[in-house]
Motif scaffolding. Structure first.
Motif: not given
Length: 165
Positions: A23-30, A61-63, A91-94, A109-114
């Motif tokens: 199932p999809m999991t996502y932590d917006p803080h990390t 992406n995380q908006e 922009w997220l690294t996947v 695995t995290g953000a690479n730019a924003g």
């Protein structure tokens, strides 16, 4: 004892099927998590074959945003205004996760730019944000704040929401 062996043999002889994705999991803080291929297929309404051809071009992406609510008066009545104070995108690294020769999901695995931006809140003397109510703001009072974010996926120029955080 014979019954147990027969059941075990039947399980071992069962046909191998496509893998079940987590199932999809996502932590917006990390900004970490996992998105399964089924989540992306549902978001776009794609068949498995379409996902297979478009998977390499997907962007995740995380908006995020902060919206302030105001009551504003321009001389002819008071009305509500939503001010988009703060907004942006990471922009997220996947990394694609594969099984049985096809993509089964993506590990985030995290953000690479924003990028982010702000705007000016309504205030006395500014142009009225509602045509026909007057030329300038006479009074503006902040009544609340709402923040939010969402995980999105984009294919070519089409973006879909996967999760509201």
């Amino acid at each position: 004892m014979i019954l147990q062996l027969a059941v075990a043999g039947a399980v071992l002889a069962a046909p191998v099927t496509a893998p079940v994705t987590a199932p999809m999991t996502y932590d917006p803080h990390t900004m970490t998590g996992y998105v399964g291929q089924g989540d992306v297929r549902r978001a776009f309404g794609w068949a498995a074959a379409t996902l297979a051809t478009r998977a390499p071009g997907l962007a995740f992406n995380q908006e995020f945003w902060t919206d302030d609510s105001y009551t504003v008066s321009c001389g002819r009545g008071t009305f509500p205004v939503t001010h988009h104070r703060d907004f942006g995108r990471y922009w997220l690294t996947v990394k694609a996760v594969s099984g049985y020769g096809k993509v089964t999901g993506w590990r985030i695995t995290g953000a690479n730019a924003g990028i982010s931006g702000t705007s000016v809140a309504p205030a006395a003397g500014q142009p009225c944000p509602s045509p026909g109510r007057g030329k300038t703001v006479v009074r503006a009072a902040k009544t609340g704040t709402r923040t939010g974010c969402e995980l999105t996926v984009t294919s070519q120029d089409v973006r879909r929401r996967l999760l509201v955080c």
